[in-house]
Scaffold this motif. Sequence first.
Motif, PDB file in Angstrom:
ATOM      1  N   LEU A 283      38.221  21.370  44.002  1.00  0.00           N
ATOM      2  CA  LEU A 283      39.171  21.846  43.000  1.00  0.00           C
ATOM      3  C   LEU A 283      40.606  21.581  43.432  1.00  0.00           C
ATOM      4  O   LEU A 283      41.439  21.150  42.628  1.00  0.00           O
ATOM      5  N   GLN A 284      40.890  21.809  44.706  1.00  0.00           N
ATOM      6  CA  GLN A 284      42.248  21.590  45.188  1.00  0.00           C
ATOM      7  C   GLN A 284      42.626  20.108  45.124  1.00  0.00           C
ATOM      8  O   GLN A 284      43.737  19.751  44.711  1.00  0.00           O
ATOM      9  N   ARG A 330      44.458  29.337  40.716  1.00  0.00           N
ATOM     10  CA  ARG A 330      45.270  28.401  41.491  1.00  0.00           C
ATOM     11  C   ARG A 330      46.401  27.858  40.628  1.00  0.00           C
ATOM     12  O   ARG A 330      46.323  27.840  39.394  1.00  0.00           O
ATOM     13  N   SER A 331      47.427  27.395  41.289  1.00  0.00           N
ATOM     14  CA  SER A 331      48.540  26.744  40.602  1.00  0.00           C
ATOM     15  C   SER A 331      49.057  25.615  41.478  1.00  0.00           C
ATOM     16  O   SER A 331      48.946  25.653  42.704  1.00  0.00           O
ATOM     17  N   SER A 332      49.580  24.591  40.807  1.00  0.00           N
ATOM     18  CA  SER A 332      50.171  23.453  41.505  1.00  0.00           C
ATOM     19  C   SER A 332      51.478  23.103  40.811  1.00  0.00           C
ATOM     20  O   SER A 332      51.975  23.860  39.965  1.00  0.00           O
ATOM     21  N   GLU A 336      48.381  25.192  36.061  1.00  0.00           N
ATOM     22  CA  GLU A 336      47.975  26.564  36.362  1.00  0.00           C
ATOM     23  C   GLU A 336      46.527  26.709  35.918  1.00  0.00           C
ATOM     24  O   GLU A 336      46.203  26.438  34.758  1.00  0.00           O
ATOM     25  N   LEU A 337      45.672  27.146  36.840  1.00  0.00           N
ATOM     26  CA  LEU A 337      44.242  27.246  36.554  1.00  0.00           C
ATOM     27  C   LEU A 337      43.723  28.623  36.914  1.00  0.00           C
ATOM     28  O   LEU A 337      43.998  29.134  38.000  1.00  0.00           O
ATOM     29  N   GLN A 338      42.975  29.230  35.987  1.00  0.00           N
ATOM     30  CA  GLN A 338      42.191  30.420  36.294  1.00  0.00           C
ATOM     31  C   GLN A 338      40.761  30.141  35.875  1.00  0.00           C
ATOM     32  O   GLN A 338      40.504  29.694  34.756  1.00  0.00           O
ATOM     33  N   PRO A 351      34.180  41.916  27.151  1.00  0.00           N
ATOM     34  CA  PRO A 351      35.375  41.066  27.061  1.00  0.00           C
ATOM     35  C   PRO A 351      35.993  40.807  28.436  1.00  0.00           C
ATOM     36  O   PRO A 351      35.911  41.641  29.338  1.00  0.00           O
ATOM     37  N   VAL A 352      36.602  39.635  28.585  1.00  0.00           N
ATOM     38  CA  VAL A 352      37.349  39.292  29.796  1.00  0.00           C
ATOM     39  C   VAL A 352      38.663  38.643  29.370  1.00  0.00           C
ATOM     40  O   VAL A 352      38.778  38.116  28.264  1.00  0.00           O
ATOM     41  N   THR A 353      39.633  38.699  30.273  1.00  0.00           N
ATOM     42  CA  THR A 353      40.958  38.126  30.005  1.00  0.00           C
ATOM     43  C   THR A 353      41.356  37.221  31.152  1.00  0.00           C
ATOM     44  O   THR A 353      41.264  37.612  32.319  1.00  0.00           O
ATOM     45  N   LEU A 354      41.774  36.003  30.833  1.00  0.00           N
ATOM     46  CA  LEU A 354      42.331  35.063  31.798  1.00  0.00           C
ATOM     47  C   LEU A 354      43.786  34.833  31.422  1.00  0.00           C
ATOM     48  O   LEU A 354      44.106  34.699  30.228  1.00  0.00           O
ATOM     49  N   SER A 355      44.653  34.783  32.389  1.00  0.00           N
ATOM     50  CA  SER A 355      46.075  34.660  32.055  1.00  0.00           C
ATOM     51  C   SER A 355      46.790  33.775  33.055  1.00  0.00           C
ATOM     52  O   SER A 355      46.402  33.650  34.222  1.00  0.00           O
ATOM     53  N   SER A 356      47.822  33.132  32.551  1.00  0.00           N
ATOM     54  CA  SER A 356      48.744  32.355  33.383  1.00  0.00           C
ATOM     55  C   SER A 356      50.163  32.732  32.957  1.00  0.00           C
ATOM     56  O   SER A 356      50.353  33.664  32.173  1.00  0.00           O
TER      57      SER A 356
END
Length: 781
Positions: A283-284, A330-332, A336-338, A351-356
Amino acid sequence: MGGRWNLLLLALQLSFIAVLSNPLCPEGFFQEDQICKDQDECDPSEYAPKSFGPCGKDARCINTNGSFYCQCKDGFISSTKTLNFSAGTSAKCKDINECLEYTGLCGPNATCHNTIPHYSCSCDEGFISNTRVEDFHHGDNVTCIDINECEERALCGLNAACTNTPGSYSCVCNAGFVLKSGKLSISGNQEQCEDVCMIDKTICGNGTCHQGDSGHYCACHVGSTNYGNKGSRCTELKCGFFEDMNYLKEEFPLDLVTQSKNICLELTGSLKDKVQLEGDDILQRLLSMIDKVLSGGAFKDKRKVSIFLDFMENILKIVAPIIKSPGTKRSSTHTELQLLVRRGVDLPQGPVTLSSKHVKLDIKLETAAGELSSYPGFTTVSMLSYSNLEDSADGFFSGMKSQKFKIISKVSTVTVSNINTNHLEEPINLTFYHLNQSGESNHTCVFWDSSEEGTWSARGCSVVESNTDYTVCSCNHLSSFAVLMALHEIENKFELQLLTLVGLSLSLICLFFCILTFSLIRSIQGPRTTIHLHLCISLFIANLIFLAGISRTDHQVGCAVVAGLLHFFYLAAFCWMCLEGIQLFRMVVLVFNTNFKTLYMMAGGYGVPAVIVGISVLANAKGYGTERYCWLNLDFIWSFFGPACVIIIINIFFFLITVWKLAQKFSSLNPDMDNLQKIKAFTITAVAQLCVLGTMWIFGCFQFRERSITMSYLFTIFGSLQGFMLFVMHCLFSKQVREEYGNIVSRFCTPRKKSYSEFSFSNSSKVQASKSNHDTGESQI
């Protein structure tokens, strides 16, 4: 007299002596041996055998000294709720339902049964009394204990385990075995547990099911994987996306494409040289290579944008299951990735929440997991936002309304492990924070549609909430998303529609009169009249179709037909206008009174537009009809404007030469001044006509500029009044036509009727008198 009193006195004495010898006893007593004794009213011998006694049924009589009272027997209670009552009252004894009156009378795991006059207790099914008695009462020191059915007999068969439960038991299939009914457990021998590989042929998906000591396992076919979880179904990985290296390596670094391909092939067991797959490391490296791609500047090519976003969706679906639970964030430099990962046999829920920094995703896990039949044993949700991709993807709005837009949010790609995401039963919500505060409220939620080389489209997405800072989008499918802002909206829409309706209605009436005039009045017949007639016919049909069908977008095929007819008849109007310019050129420059053959005019007026429209349909049939109007798509509009501009340029060229030649003839004092004056009038009329028709479409070109409200009004006015202006130029400004109108009116208004011979002579004389004008079709201003 004295004798009578003596007799009376004697009687009284005898009565007194009798009372003294037999005294009276009070009620409830009786005399025995000169003694008053208590009478026992409760003595049953005093009543008939079937009688209930003085107290009635289910009551007992209690004697007292001189009286008695009643009490209900055990298990009964009086209707007056009193303990004692007399026989003369209305009180009755009724049974007491101890099971209702006293909760828990029999204790746990037992059932109370009411009887008359008492009750009894018995243990529930699956329980037995500690004293082994069947019936008991409260206070008997009896309790009900569970029967362990699993110890007494083999109930579940060879492929299931018996589990004792309070009062019962259940059979649970061993690993690798299931029930045909789909139930998780049963009690009794209604059905037996069978080999899951035999019951469910699709349990392994793209793999083969085998039975092992710890249950079934799946051996995946080539091209599929279960990411090392042998008990999960095998999912096909489309590594073919990375196989065609030729077009991918042109857009992306070769190492990014090569490594992505190797990851996919390793997961499917197709890679010859095995590599150790470490999800975090992959991933990195992937994010680093994406930074390298995005740092190269904007793509400015919708094909490249489509390839890039499709590539990201595919690689995220492949890499996400390798990441350890519960996921990573992660972020570069440019991303920005979640990423969320949930593993387990059961479908996750909730329910789930992903945020950047710029985007927030709200989704339900059951939506991300999909159906149980295709569940691979894990659920993944990923959201990848790009820092500068909006610059590359801006400007590609062919899938939107005919309007100018600008991207005001970051572009974000959303993927899940569910393989069926074309139409979600439960839509997802995306909250985009605007890059800049905007006073505009006209925001649109869109996704990137790669089906037609790439465009933003609003299909399946809607705005839930929007303000100057953020927009909440709801979408029923997954892709890459963003928020657009309309840069301008045509204002005063009602006024423009009213102008169009009134103007076109007036034009249709005027064009109808023009068609009648040019086709029925003999004295003005000629080549130019024929050109005017077909020009008016083309505009009449085009305006009628426009008025009736321009907004009928509910039927896609019908809308495309309307757009095609408008394309044809508006081009036909331009072609007939071009023929008029060429006719003038031939009259002035070549030879006077030189005319086209009617067949050639028809071929030029209708044949050329038919060829252009036919080629356009074959080249791009989808260019006809938009979401708002039945007209040409903006990307395809030059299939009309191109020919129209060419015709206008040709006419300008011919008119300039015609005017120049006319000036030479006037300067040479040609004796045929009458014809020159007529040609001059024709030329002025034709130039005016060109201005009327050409000006409208010149203003129409400005409709694609921002905030062109002035041009919108000018375009609407000139476009809707074309028919009226042609009527004014070719009919009202023509002296000969006016005279004919006057003759027609006078015939209807004059009471004297002409004979047939007079009418024929008058008409013939007019024809002869205007014969010199037949070939030129005089139209003076």
